[in-house]
Design a protein around this motif. Structure first.
Motif, mmCIF file in Angstrom:
data_model
loop_
_atom_site.group_PDB
_atom_site.id
_atom_site.type_symbol
_atom_site.label_atom_id
_atom_site.label_comp_id
_atom_site.label_asym_id
_atom_site.label_seq_id
_atom_site.Cartn_x
_atom_site.Cartn_y
_atom_site.Cartn_z
ATOM 1 N N ASP A 1 -16.289 -15.366 22.471
ATOM 2 C CA ASP A 1 -17.382 -14.550 23.012
ATOM 3 C C ASP A 1 -18.220 -14.005 21.841
ATOM 4 O O ASP A 1 -17.679 -13.358 20.942
ATOM 5 C CB ASP A 1 -16.753 -13.388 23.811
ATOM 6 N N PRO A 2 -19.533 -14.258 21.816
ATOM 7 C CA PRO A 2 -20.347 -13.782 20.687
ATOM 8 C C PRO A 2 -20.308 -12.258 20.524
ATOM 9 O O PRO A 2 -20.546 -11.733 19.432
ATOM 10 C CB PRO A 2 -21.764 -14.256 21.034
ATOM 11 N N GLU A 3 -19.998 -11.539 21.594
ATOM 12 C CA GLU A 3 -19.932 -10.070 21.516
ATOM 13 C C GLU A 3 -18.575 -9.575 21.015
ATOM 14 O O GLU A 3 -18.375 -8.368 20.849
ATOM 15 C CB GLU A 3 -20.123 -9.455 22.914
ATOM 16 N N ASN A 4 -17.611 -10.494 20.841
ATOM 17 C CA ASN A 4 -16.242 -10.106 20.474
ATOM 18 C C ASN A 4 -16.252 -9.223 19.220
ATOM 19 O O ASN A 4 -16.776 -9.612 18.176
ATOM 20 C CB ASN A 4 -15.404 -11.373 20.220
ATOM 21 N N ALA A 5 -15.657 -8.033 19.332
ATOM 22 C CA ALA A 5 -15.720 -7.072 18.219
ATOM 23 C C ALA A 5 -14.626 -7.322 17.176
ATOM 24 O O ALA A 5 -14.592 -6.643 16.144
ATOM 25 C CB ALA A 5 -15.628 -5.653 18.761
ATOM 26 N N GLY A 6 -13.672 -8.217 17.443
ATOM 27 C CA GLY A 6 -12.763 -8.692 16.395
ATOM 28 C C GLY A 6 -11.431 -7.984 16.241
ATOM 29 O O GLY A 6 -10.546 -8.477 15.559
ATOM 30 N N SER A 7 -11.293 -6.798 16.843
ATOM 31 C CA SER A 7 -9.996 -6.118 16.737
ATOM 32 C C SER A 7 -9.774 -5.318 18.028
ATOM 33 O O SER A 7 -10.728 -5.068 18.778
ATOM 34 C CB SER A 7 -9.953 -5.175 15.532
ATOM 35 N N ILE A 8 -8.548 -4.908 18.253
ATOM 36 C CA ILE A 8 -8.237 -4.172 19.485
ATOM 37 C C ILE A 8 -8.976 -2.820 19.508
ATOM 38 O O ILE A 8 -9.667 -2.520 20.499
ATOM 39 C CB ILE A 8 -6.709 -4.008 19.651
ATOM 40 N N PRO A 9 -8.902 -2.007 18.436
ATOM 41 C CA PRO A 9 -9.637 -0.734 18.505
ATOM 42 C C PRO A 9 -11.151 -0.951 18.685
ATOM 43 O O PRO A 9 -11.791 -0.239 19.455
ATOM 44 C CB PRO A 9 -9.332 -0.073 17.156
ATOM 45 N N ALA A 10 -11.703 -1.961 18.002
ATOM 46 C CA ALA A 10 -13.155 -2.189 18.116
ATOM 47 C C ALA A 10 -13.521 -2.649 19.530
ATOM 48 O O ALA A 10 -14.570 -2.274 20.069
ATOM 49 C CB ALA A 10 -13.597 -3.217 17.080
ATOM 50 N N GLU A 11 -12.667 -3.435 20.145
ATOM 51 C CA GLU A 11 -12.920 -3.863 21.530
ATOM 52 C C GLU A 11 -12.848 -2.666 22.481
ATOM 53 O O GLU A 11 -13.643 -2.557 23.419
ATOM 54 C CB GLU A 11 -11.890 -4.925 21.948
ATOM 55 N N LEU A 12 -11.909 -1.769 22.224
ATOM 56 C CA LEU A 12 -11.814 -0.562 23.078
ATOM 57 C C LEU A 12 -13.096 0.264 22.941
ATOM 58 O O LEU A 12 -13.650 0.756 23.933
ATOM 59 C CB LEU A 12 -10.591 0.278 22.690
ATOM 60 N N MET A 13 -13.591 0.402 21.713
ATOM 61 C CA MET A 13 -14.823 1.170 21.480
ATOM 62 C C MET A 13 -15.993 0.523 22.231
ATOM 63 O O MET A 13 -16.803 1.194 22.859
ATOM 64 C CB MET A 13 -15.150 1.214 19.982
ATOM 65 N N ARG A 14 -16.070 -0.788 22.144
ATOM 66 C CA ARG A 14 -17.165 -1.500 22.810
ATOM 67 C C ARG A 14 -17.108 -1.269 24.322
ATOM 68 O O ARG A 14 -18.121 -0.975 24.959
ATOM 69 C CB ARG A 14 -17.029 -2.998 22.497
ATOM 70 N N ARG A 15 -15.909 -1.374 24.890
ATOM 71 C CA ARG A 15 -15.773 -1.185 26.343
ATOM 72 C C ARG A 15 -16.014 0.271 26.726
ATOM 73 O O ARG A 15 -16.524 0.560 27.814
ATOM 74 C CB ARG A 15 -14.382 -1.633 26.813
ATOM 75 N N ALA A 16 -15.657 1.189 25.851
ATOM 76 C CA ALA A 16 -15.886 2.610 26.138
ATOM 77 C C ALA A 16 -17.389 2.893 26.198
ATOM 78 O O ALA A 16 -17.876 3.607 27.072
ATOM 79 C CB ALA A 16 -15.217 3.482 25.078
ATOM 80 N N MET A 17 -18.132 2.291 25.259
ATOM 81 C CA MET A 17 -19.593 2.470 25.256
ATOM 82 C C MET A 17 -20.188 1.911 26.543
ATOM 83 O O MET A 17 -21.093 2.488 27.130
ATOM 84 C CB MET A 17 -20.220 1.717 24.075
ATOM 85 N N GLU A 18 -19.677 0.766 26.974
ATOM 86 C CA GLU A 18 -20.195 0.111 28.179
ATOM 87 C C GLU A 18 -20.024 0.971 29.423
ATOM 88 O O GLU A 18 -20.899 1.053 30.268
ATOM 89 C CB GLU A 18 -19.404 -1.188 28.423
ATOM 90 N N THR A 19 -18.832 1.591 29.538
ATOM 91 C CA THR A 19 -18.484 2.266 30.802
ATOM 92 C C THR A 19 -18.603 3.779 30.721
ATOM 93 O O THR A 19 -18.536 4.444 31.745
ATOM 94 C CB THR A 19 -17.016 1.963 31.182
ATOM 95 N N GLY A 20 -18.696 4.309 29.517
ATOM 96 C CA GLY A 20 -18.708 5.772 29.368
ATOM 97 C C GLY A 20 -17.308 6.368 29.397
ATOM 98 O O GLY A 20 -17.148 7.595 29.329
#
Ligand code: FAD
Ligand code: DLZ
Ligand code: SF4
Length: 508
Positions: A76-95
């Motif tokens: 996935d081009p949006e893949n943030a590369g690590s578990i904490p970074a993915e959590l941050m990305r999803r947190a931004m998405e959903t609030g």
């Protein structure tokens, strides 16, 4: 406000504590295939494929069950590369500001998540039969932690193979009727394998493209990737292999990688099977008279004894455990572990099998590759990284105590009271590897002397100060000391030459 529910690649259990505590109607499950997890060691391609394929199937099952799953694929081009970074990305998405998770099985990831700026609520991993506090309480005040005592306590606590307070069959341990060399048997049943479906095929193509350079053969791929497949593999094992498990569990035969071994450790370690259901199946087969006590006991001991014990040790000993080096071994891991040619047939066989299957059974890991690394004085950190990379079931909580502790004695005796080392005699007795070898298992001197024989005595001599007073090793030193001084010198010189050649990268 909704929460994020983290499900890691080795937490694929519908009854995971984080999922039990979450609200299916409001919370969002986060799963991610990420570079940081897929490359902290050069994992075997089959291991990565198992984890990614099982993650994708599990996510689909959760979705079918009504969960909202945010799943990130590796490419996935949006893949943030690590578990904490993915959590941050999803947190931004959903609030979402809160993350619910089940404690990871590795200090590295526990620490990375502690540093994550989101509020995390971590629940114990209760898929194990002995909770971390229960192990700590058991260990408290003991001078030595010995698996045998822990195991007896676990038998009493779980009631497996018990008649009241006494062990069924009158003994805790039936090793005397086990530990036999394995015999060839054309009718022997192998573990169940599965044909990849379209989801798994897509993962295999991805892994071939991204991790094709890693050590290990990707195809054919036959691992179970769903809970229902893993349950079928378990039922097949209990019915067809378990009855013969006890006697042959320490045996090794060329081109017989599994013998009566279950090939289910990986499934338990990623959560497709839970240890309780595995032991329940064994207990039921024994109660029905389908499995003899020596096989049932030999197997249950590995699961409620060793598996739980090593996890307890990993967390009790702390994050520095994998870096311990009590014997101060510094030699580099020789290229033969990554498939370079060797005339030592036992090592060649086990490494080739590991490359092709991402699997070797316990005695192959302990008494062939582990034994050689210890005798040759290889740096235990390099040995640890190798085992963590190459096996389909390798996760640090279980791999490190087995490698650094049991196999390399680098923890100075926390897991085992003496090093697991042997000369060629043991390998010759328990396997047929020596028949096809250019070395002679009976010889300690001269051109064809088996390196295990040279290195075994050199190891004993090198570590005399530490081990001579160990009451379980006194006999070994007495035997060595009875040999002619000239013979001892020849053996030690042969070991020195061998190790010099090994370090110089000469073929051995
Ligand atoms: P079987 O022989 O059929 O045994 C049944 C089950 O018992 C296994 O599935 C496993 O869950 C459990 N078990 C058996 N022995 C152990 C043990 N010593 N520690 C923990 N569980 C055990 N096991 C892993 O799961 N992951 C690892 O990374 C791992 N690394 C190891 C490294 C070394 C150096 C050594 C000596 C052993 C290691 N083991 C590891 C333990 C053991 O070798 C594997 O669990 C076993 O080979 C798995 O194959 P199986 O399912 O066919 O097991
Ligand atoms: C081993 C592994 C791999 C190869 N890849 C992933 C991944 O992409 N995403 C994930 O959530 N987990 C993966 N894992 C498993 C983790 O490394 C494991 O959860 C930790 O090592 C803790 O045991
Ligand atoms: Fe291994 Fe030595 Fe036997 Fe060869 S002779 S297979 S090196 S134990």
């Amino acid at each position: 406000m909704s929460r994020l529910v983290l499900v890691l690649g080795d937490q694929l259990s519908p009854a995971l504590s984080a999922l039990r505590a979450a609200d299916r109607a409001r919370d969002r499950v986060v799963m991610a295939e990420v570079r940081s997890e897929a490359s902290y060691v050069p994992h075997h391609p089959k291991k990565i494929a198992l984890i990614f394929a099982a993650m994708r199937h599990f996510a689909a099952e959760l979705q079918a069950d009504g969960w909202d799953v945010a799943y990130t694929r590796y490419d996935d081009p949006e893949n943030a590369g690590s578990i904490p970074a993915e959590l941050m990305r999803r947190a931004m998405e959903t609030g979402a500001r809160q993350v619910l998770l089940t404690e990871p099985g590795e200090w590295r990831l526990i620490e990375a998540l502690e540093d994550c700026p989101l509020a995390t609520s971590t629940l114990p991993d209760d898929r194990f039969l002995c909770a971390r506090p229960a192990f700590e309480a058991w260990a408290e005040g003991r001078r030595e932690l010995r698996m045998e005592w822990f195991y007896r306590e676990m038998r009493r606590r779980t009631g497996y193979l018990m008649k009241g307070r006494e062990p069924a069959g009158g003994k805790w341990n039936f090793d005397a009727s086990n530990r036999k060399p394995a015999a060839r048997d054309l009718l022997r049943s192998a573990p169940m394998q599965f044909t990849p479906d379209a989801v798994t095929e897509e993962v295999l193509d991805l892994v071939a493209a991204e991790f094709g350079e890693n050590f290990g053969t990707l195809r054919p791929f036959g691992f179970a990737v769903t809970r229902s497949q893993a349950r079928r593999a378990l039922a097949h094992f209990v019915r067809h292999q378990l009855p013969g498990f006890g006697p042959s569990q320490d045996g090794m035969l060329e081109n017989e990688p599994y013998l009566e071994h279950a090939l289910i450790s990986g499934y338990m370690n990623i959560g497709l099977l839970c240890p309780r259901e595995v032991c329940d199946a064994v207990q039921a087969a024994w109660e029905a008279g389908e499995v003899p006590i020596n096989s049932a006991e030999g197997f249950i001991r590995q699961v409620i004894g060793w598996r739980e014990f090593v996890r307890g040790v990993y967390f009790l000993e702390g994050p520095d455990y994998p870096r311990r080096n009590a014997l101060n071994h510094r030699r580099k891991l020789p290229p033969l572990y990554w498939g370079a040619e060797t005339g030592m047939n036992c090592l060649a066989q086990v490494v080739a099998q590991t490359r092709d299957l991402a699997y070797a059974h316990h005695i192959q890991r302990l008494m062939i590759t582990g034994n050689f690394a210890l005798l040759a004085g290889i740096d235990p950190a390099e040995v640890h990284e190798w085992y963590l990379s190459v096996y389909f079931d390798a996760f640090e909580w279980v791999e490190a105590p087995n490698t650094v502790g049991m196999s390399q004695f680098a923890d100075g005796g926390v897991v085992g009271s003496k090093p697991y080392v042997s000369s060629a005699n043991y390998i010759d007795r328990m396997s047929d590897y020596c028949t096809g070898c250019r070395y002679d298992p009976k010889s300690r001197t001269g051109e064809g002397a088996c390196p295990f024989n040279l290195l075994y005595w050199a190891f004993m001599e090198r570590h005399r100060a530490r081990f001579a007073s160990n009451h379980r090793m006194g006999q070994v030193y007495a035997t060595w000391d009875r040999m002619e001084p000239g013979h001892r010198e020849t053996v030690l010189a042969g070991a020195e030459t061998f190790l010099t050649d090994l370090s110089a990268g000469k073929p051995v």
